[in-house]
Write a protein that holds these residues in place. Structure first.
Motif, PDB file in Angstrom:
ATOM      1  N   LEU A  77       0.825  -1.210   0.000  1.00  0.00           N
ATOM      2  CA  LEU A  77       0.000   0.000   0.000  1.00  0.00           C
ATOM      3  C   LEU A  77       0.858   1.258   0.000  1.00  0.00           C
ATOM      4  O   LEU A  77       0.585   2.208  -0.746  1.00  0.00           O
ATOM      5  N   LEU A  78       1.887   1.266   0.839  1.00  0.00           N
ATOM      6  CA  LEU A  78       2.753   2.439   0.925  1.00  0.00           C
ATOM      7  C   LEU A  78       3.552   2.635  -0.356  1.00  0.00           C
ATOM      8  O   LEU A  78       3.808   3.772  -0.770  1.00  0.00           O
ATOM      9  N   GLY A  79       3.940   1.540  -1.000  1.00  0.00           N
ATOM     10  CA  GLY A  79       4.626   1.648  -2.287  1.00  0.00           C
ATOM     11  C   GLY A  79       3.737   2.323  -3.327  1.00  0.00           C
ATOM     12  O   GLY A  79       4.182   3.205  -4.075  1.00  0.00           O
ATOM     13  N   ILE A  80       2.470   1.922  -3.364  1.00  0.00           N
ATOM     14  CA  ILE A  80       1.521   2.537  -4.297  1.00  0.00           C
ATOM     15  C   ILE A  80       1.289   4.003  -3.926  1.00  0.00           C
ATOM     16  O   ILE A  80       1.226   4.870  -4.803  1.00  0.00           O
ATOM     17  N   ALA A  81       1.188   4.293  -2.630  1.00  0.00           N
ATOM     18  CA  ALA A  81       0.988   5.673  -2.184  1.00  0.00           C
ATOM     19  C   ALA A  81       2.163   6.557  -2.604  1.00  0.00           C
ATOM     20  O   ALA A  81       1.965   7.677  -3.091  1.00  0.00           O
ATOM     21  N   VAL A  82       3.366   6.061  -2.436  1.00  0.00           N
ATOM     22  CA  VAL A  82       4.549   6.829  -2.832  1.00  0.00           C
ATOM     23  C   VAL A  82       4.547   7.050  -4.345  1.00  0.00           C
ATOM     24  O   VAL A  82       4.856   8.145  -4.827  1.00  0.00           O
ATOM     25  N   LEU A  83       4.183   6.027  -5.109  1.00  0.00           N
ATOM     26  CA  LEU A  83       4.094   6.158  -6.559  1.00  0.00           C
ATOM     27  C   LEU A  83       3.061   7.213  -6.940  1.00  0.00           C
ATOM     28  O   LEU A  83       3.314   8.073  -7.799  1.00  0.00           O
ATOM     29  N   ALA A  84       1.896   7.177  -6.300  1.00  0.00           N
ATOM     30  CA  ALA A  84       0.847   8.162  -6.578  1.00  0.00           C
ATOM     31  C   ALA A  84       1.313   9.574  -6.237  1.00  0.00           C
ATOM     32  O   ALA A  84       1.030  10.528  -6.969  1.00  0.00           O
ATOM     33  N   ARG A  89      -0.192  13.212  -7.749  1.00  0.00           N
ATOM     34  CA  ARG A  89      -1.587  13.093  -7.341  1.00  0.00           C
ATOM     35  C   ARG A  89      -2.523  13.732  -8.372  1.00  0.00           C
ATOM     36  O   ARG A  89      -3.479  14.406  -8.037  1.00  0.00           O
ATOM     37  N   THR A  90      -2.241  13.507  -9.653  1.00  0.00           N
ATOM     38  CA  THR A  90      -3.094  14.047 -10.708  1.00  0.00           C
ATOM     39  C   THR A  90      -3.887  12.913 -11.334  1.00  0.00           C
ATOM     40  O   THR A  90      -3.450  11.764 -11.340  1.00  0.00           O
ATOM     41  N   GLY A  91      -5.046  13.258 -11.844  1.00  0.00           N
ATOM     42  CA  GLY A  91      -5.891  12.253 -12.486  1.00  0.00           C
ATOM     43  C   GLY A  91      -6.258  11.146 -11.517  1.00  0.00           C
ATOM     44  O   GLY A  91      -6.637  11.388 -10.372  1.00  0.00           O
ATOM     45  N   ILE A  92      -6.102   9.915 -11.977  1.00  0.00           N
ATOM     46  CA  ILE A  92      -6.457   8.746 -11.167  1.00  0.00           C
ATOM     47  C   ILE A  92      -5.572   8.619  -9.934  1.00  0.00           C
ATOM     48  O   ILE A  92      -5.951   8.001  -8.929  1.00  0.00           O
ATOM     49  N   TRP A  93      -4.375   9.200  -9.982  1.00  0.00           N
ATOM     50  CA  TRP A  93      -3.440   9.072  -8.864  1.00  0.00           C
ATOM     51  C   TRP A  93      -3.922   9.800  -7.607  1.00  0.00           C
ATOM     52  O   TRP A  93      -3.514   9.458  -6.507  1.00  0.00           O
ATOM     53  N   PRO A  95      -7.201   9.891  -6.231  1.00  0.00           N
ATOM     54  CA  PRO A  95      -7.944   8.961  -5.369  1.00  0.00           C
ATOM     55  C   PRO A  95      -7.127   7.726  -4.993  1.00  0.00           C
ATOM     56  O   PRO A  95      -7.331   7.167  -3.913  1.00  0.00           O
ATOM     57  N   VAL A  96      -6.217   7.313  -5.868  1.00  0.00           N
ATOM     58  CA  VAL A  96      -5.358   6.169  -5.516  1.00  0.00           C
ATOM     59  C   VAL A  96      -4.528   6.510  -4.283  1.00  0.00           C
ATOM     60  O   VAL A  96      -4.407   5.700  -3.358  1.00  0.00           O
ATOM     61  N   TYR A  97      -3.962   7.724  -4.267  1.00  0.00           N
ATOM     62  CA  TYR A  97      -3.189   8.122  -3.089  1.00  0.00           C
ATOM     63  C   TYR A  97      -4.085   8.152  -1.859  1.00  0.00           C
ATOM     64  O   TYR A  97      -3.718   7.633  -0.800  1.00  0.00           O
ATOM     65  N   ALA A  98      -5.248   8.760  -1.989  1.00  0.00           N
ATOM     66  CA  ALA A  98      -6.153   8.882  -0.838  1.00  0.00           C
ATOM     67  C   ALA A  98      -6.474   7.512  -0.259  1.00  0.00           C
ATOM     68  O   ALA A  98      -6.365   7.295   0.953  1.00  0.00           O
ATOM     69  N   VAL A  99      -6.840   6.573  -1.109  1.00  0.00           N
ATOM     70  CA  VAL A  99      -7.246   5.255  -0.632  1.00  0.00           C
ATOM     71  C   VAL A  99      -6.067   4.495  -0.018  1.00  0.00           C
ATOM     72  O   VAL A  99      -6.192   3.910   1.066  1.00  0.00           O
ATOM     73  N   THR A 100      -4.915   4.508  -0.677  1.00  0.00           N
ATOM     74  CA  THR A 100      -3.774   3.752  -0.135  1.00  0.00           C
ATOM     75  C   THR A 100      -3.247   4.379   1.154  1.00  0.00           C
ATOM     76  O   THR A 100      -2.873   3.653   2.078  1.00  0.00           O
ATOM     77  N   ALA A 101      -3.238   5.689   1.227  1.00  0.00           N
ATOM     78  CA  ALA A 101      -2.782   6.353   2.458  1.00  0.00           C
ATOM     79  C   ALA A 101      -3.752   6.075   3.602  1.00  0.00           C
ATOM     80  O   ALA A 101      -3.334   5.766   4.723  1.00  0.00           O
TER      81      ALA A 101
END
Length: 158
Positions: A77-84, A89-93, A95-101
């Motif tokens: 999860l944290l790996g995905i959050a860091v990637l987002a 944090r633009t576009g799909i990234w 909400p992806v950041y929000a959910v993974t964080a």
């Protein structure tokens, strides 16, 4: 000894890092749900949550336990959050950041509840095995709160 510290001192350090990560995460989440981005609180939360997971893996290995499983899940999860975050944090990234964080913060809070019922005598008296109704009620309240926060953040990311 871990990192030159006794097991007890290392456990205390790990706990302090975790508690600060949770506090910063809750501050960040409260602001995020109000449409505000607190960069410093987010940075403290993210870095210390990563450090919590990493220090968790330094404890003596006694097989795959629920704590190890949560650590592995949080690492992903944290790996995905860091990637987002790296993607701005633009576009799909966003909400992806929000959910993974938020999921990472939830798992940290989940472990906090487990540890609190195991280590705090007052709470331990209500749920000595961790399977009693008071423990389940508290975990249920925490879960419902984070599901609500995650849904709201996904629908209206800051």
């Amino acid at each position: 000894m871990m990192l030159g510290l006794s097991l007890a001192a290392f456990t205390d350090l790990h706990t302090i890092i975790s508690l600060i990560a949770i506090a910063a995460g809750l501050v960040w989440l409260a602001a995020y749900l109000r449409g505000r981005w607190l960069a410093r609180a987010n940075l403290v939360f993210l870095v210390l949550t990563i450090l919590t997971v990493l220090t968790g893996f330094l404890f003596p290995f006694k097989g795959v336990t629920p704590a190890v499983a949560v650590g592995i899940l949080c690492t992903g999860l944290l790996g995905i959050a860091v990637l987002a975050l790296a993607r701005g944090r633009t576009g799909i990234w966003r909400p992806v950041y929000a959910v993974t964080a938020i999921l990472s913060l939830y798992f940290n809070c989940f472990v906090l509840v487990v540890q609190s019922f195991q280590k705090i005598p007052f709470l331990h008296a209500f749920a000595p095995t961790g399977s009693e109704p008071p423990f389940a009620v508290v975990q249920g309240i925490v879960l419902i709160g984070f599901v609500w926060a995650g849904w709201r953040a996904f629908r209206h990311p800051a």
